[in-house]
Design a protein around this motif. Sequence first.
Motif, PDB file in Angstrom:
ATOM      1  N   MET A  18       0.832  -1.201   0.000  1.00 55.26           N
ATOM      2  CA  MET A  18       0.000   0.000   0.000  1.00 55.26           C
ATOM      3  C   MET A  18       0.870   1.256   0.000  1.00 55.26           C
ATOM      4  O   MET A  18       0.564   2.240  -0.674  1.00 55.26           O
ATOM      5  N   ALA A  22       0.966   4.123  -2.774  1.00 55.19           N
ATOM      6  CA  ALA A  22       0.757   5.521  -2.383  1.00 55.19           C
ATOM      7  C   ALA A  22       1.909   6.403  -2.869  1.00 55.19           C
ATOM      8  O   ALA A  22       1.689   7.522  -3.342  1.00 55.19           O
ATOM      9  N   ILE A  59      -4.252   0.610  -4.268  1.00 54.99           N
ATOM     10  CA  ILE A  59      -4.352   0.785  -2.816  1.00 54.99           C
ATOM     11  C   ILE A  59      -5.612   0.094  -2.301  1.00 54.99           C
ATOM     12  O   ILE A  59      -5.585  -0.599  -1.283  1.00 54.99           O
ATOM     13  N   SER A  62      -5.130  -3.627  -2.275  1.00 59.29           N
ATOM     14  CA  SER A  62      -4.282  -4.018  -1.151  1.00 59.29           C
ATOM     15  C   SER A  62      -5.068  -4.021   0.151  1.00 59.29           C
ATOM     16  O   SER A  62      -4.864  -4.886   0.993  1.00 59.29           O
ATOM     17  N   ARG A  63      -5.944  -3.060   0.311  1.00 54.50           N
ATOM     18  CA  ARG A  63      -6.766  -3.026   1.522  1.00 54.50           C
ATOM     19  C   ARG A  63      -7.630  -4.275   1.630  1.00 54.50           C
ATOM     20  O   ARG A  63      -7.915  -4.751   2.718  1.00 54.50           O
TER      21      ARG A  63
END
Length: 91
Positions: A18, A22, A59, A62-63
């Motif tokens: 993540m 980012a 992202i 990935s969460r």
Amino acid sequence: MTSTQQGLTPRQARRVRMAIAAAAMVVMAVVLVIQLGDGSSLQSIGLYGAAFILSGAVIEMSRRGRTRLGMAVLGAGFVLVLGADWWLGGF
């Protein structure tokens, strides 16, 4: 003697991925702002905008625990975006 390999836990790996996504998002945002300042073509700006959106999607992947898929999508997406920008004459 026993050798044990200690790697990242799944949670740590997810956080690292993540963070990478980012960081890529921040880099693409900076490049997009520079492109806007230089008066680049709308096509080039659109490609960097697509890369920015791609980073956000990674992202989110990935969460949700799809970190390997997300990193593969991120790598392939950036190669495609940069290749398209080069091919269209952006660089």
